[in-house]
Design a protein around this motif. Structure first.
Motif, mmCIF file in Angstrom:
data_model
loop_
_atom_site.group_PDB
_atom_site.id
_atom_site.type_symbol
_atom_site.label_atom_id
_atom_site.label_comp_id
_atom_site.label_asym_id
_atom_site.label_seq_id
_atom_site.Cartn_x
_atom_site.Cartn_y
_atom_site.Cartn_z
ATOM 1 N N CYS A 125 -46.623 31.853 20.779
ATOM 2 C CA CYS A 125 -45.549 32.739 21.224
ATOM 3 C C CYS A 125 -46.178 34.046 21.688
ATOM 4 N N LYS A 132 -38.568 40.123 26.711
ATOM 5 C CA LYS A 132 -39.284 39.070 27.426
ATOM 6 C C LYS A 132 -40.374 38.469 26.538
ATOM 7 N N TYR A 134 -42.640 34.453 25.902
ATOM 8 C CA TYR A 134 -42.964 33.111 26.366
ATOM 9 C C TYR A 134 -43.489 32.320 25.179
ATOM 10 N N SER A 136 -44.496 28.071 23.570
ATOM 11 C CA SER A 136 -44.707 26.651 23.841
ATOM 12 C C SER A 136 -45.161 25.934 22.575
ATOM 13 N N VAL A 199 -48.015 32.435 32.724
ATOM 14 C CA VAL A 199 -47.473 33.742 32.357
ATOM 15 C C VAL A 199 -47.935 34.796 33.353
ATOM 16 N N LYS A 202 -46.051 34.651 36.513
ATOM 17 C CA LYS A 202 -44.671 35.093 36.393
ATOM 18 C C LYS A 202 -44.530 36.603 36.376
#
Length: 205
Positions: A125, A132, A134, A136, A199, A202
């Motif tokens: 994480c 914000k 991200y 997985s 990331v 983005k």
């Protein structure tokens, strides 16, 4: 890009630096900061729960982009109530030392005739801001399946005790005999690099 890795484990820090060395990311560990960071209670039921808990807690103090990882150990054929999961180092309320972990899991392998297949399921994480983040827990950042054996290798690496009883399923060699930057990259590095590359894409203007 500077990212704080939410760990005080030097072996894990150096491992992640090797994995991400090809990306424009500077990885800084908690021990390298001037801010005193306390321990975060890992009370989640999955690796992703714990990775998120840690990353959010560290961000609340540091106010800088920070990521945390967590993993769970899952052993084929072991009853669900005995699966280590996120508690691989904690057994019956006790936190095991490196040597105690080797002895305990070698004992489980012995129950299966001396060897049993297993896998680490990993999670990450990354918190960039209050709004914000991200994360997985995809299969591509989990380890390959491997063999746990009841016959420990004589070499130990502090912080990675189970490598001493882990055998590559394809070659039959102990991880301690083949562990290097290339094998580390093959096992999980590619997935972590792809996570951070996405990331970066983005957030670039």
């Amino acid at each position: 890009m500077k990212l704080i890795y939410g760990t005080k484990n030097p072996a894990k820090l150096e491992s992640m630096r090797r994995i991400l060395k090809e990306l424009p990311i500077e990885v800084v560990g908690l021990n390298e900061l001037s801010v005193e960071i306390g321990e975060v209670e890992e009370s989640g039921n999955s690796p992703l729960d714990n990775a998120r808990l840690k990353a959010e807690a560290y961000y609340s103090v540091l106010k800088e982009p920070v990521f945390s990882c967590d993993s769970g150990l899952y052993i084929d054929g072991l009853d669900e109530e005995r699966q280590p999961g996120v508690y691989a180092r904690r057994v019956k309320g006790k936190t095991l030392s490196d040597d105690e972990m080797i002895k305990y899991y070698a004992g489980i392998a012995k129950e299966f005739g001396g060897k049993v297949t297993a896998q680490y399921k990993n999670a990450i994480c990354l918190v960039m801001s209050n709004s914000k983040s991200y994360e997985s827990m995809d299969e591509d950042i989990s380890s390959e399946r491997f063999i746990l054996t009841d016959k420990p290798h004589p070499v130990r690496i502090k912080g990675f005790p189970l490598d001493s009883i882990s055998i590559d399923e394809n070659t039959g060699e102990y991880y301690m005999d083949i562990k290097n930057e290339e094998t580390e990259s093959d096992m999980i590095g590619k997935g972590f690099r792809e996570f951070f590359a996405k990331v970066i894409n983005k957030i670039e203007p």
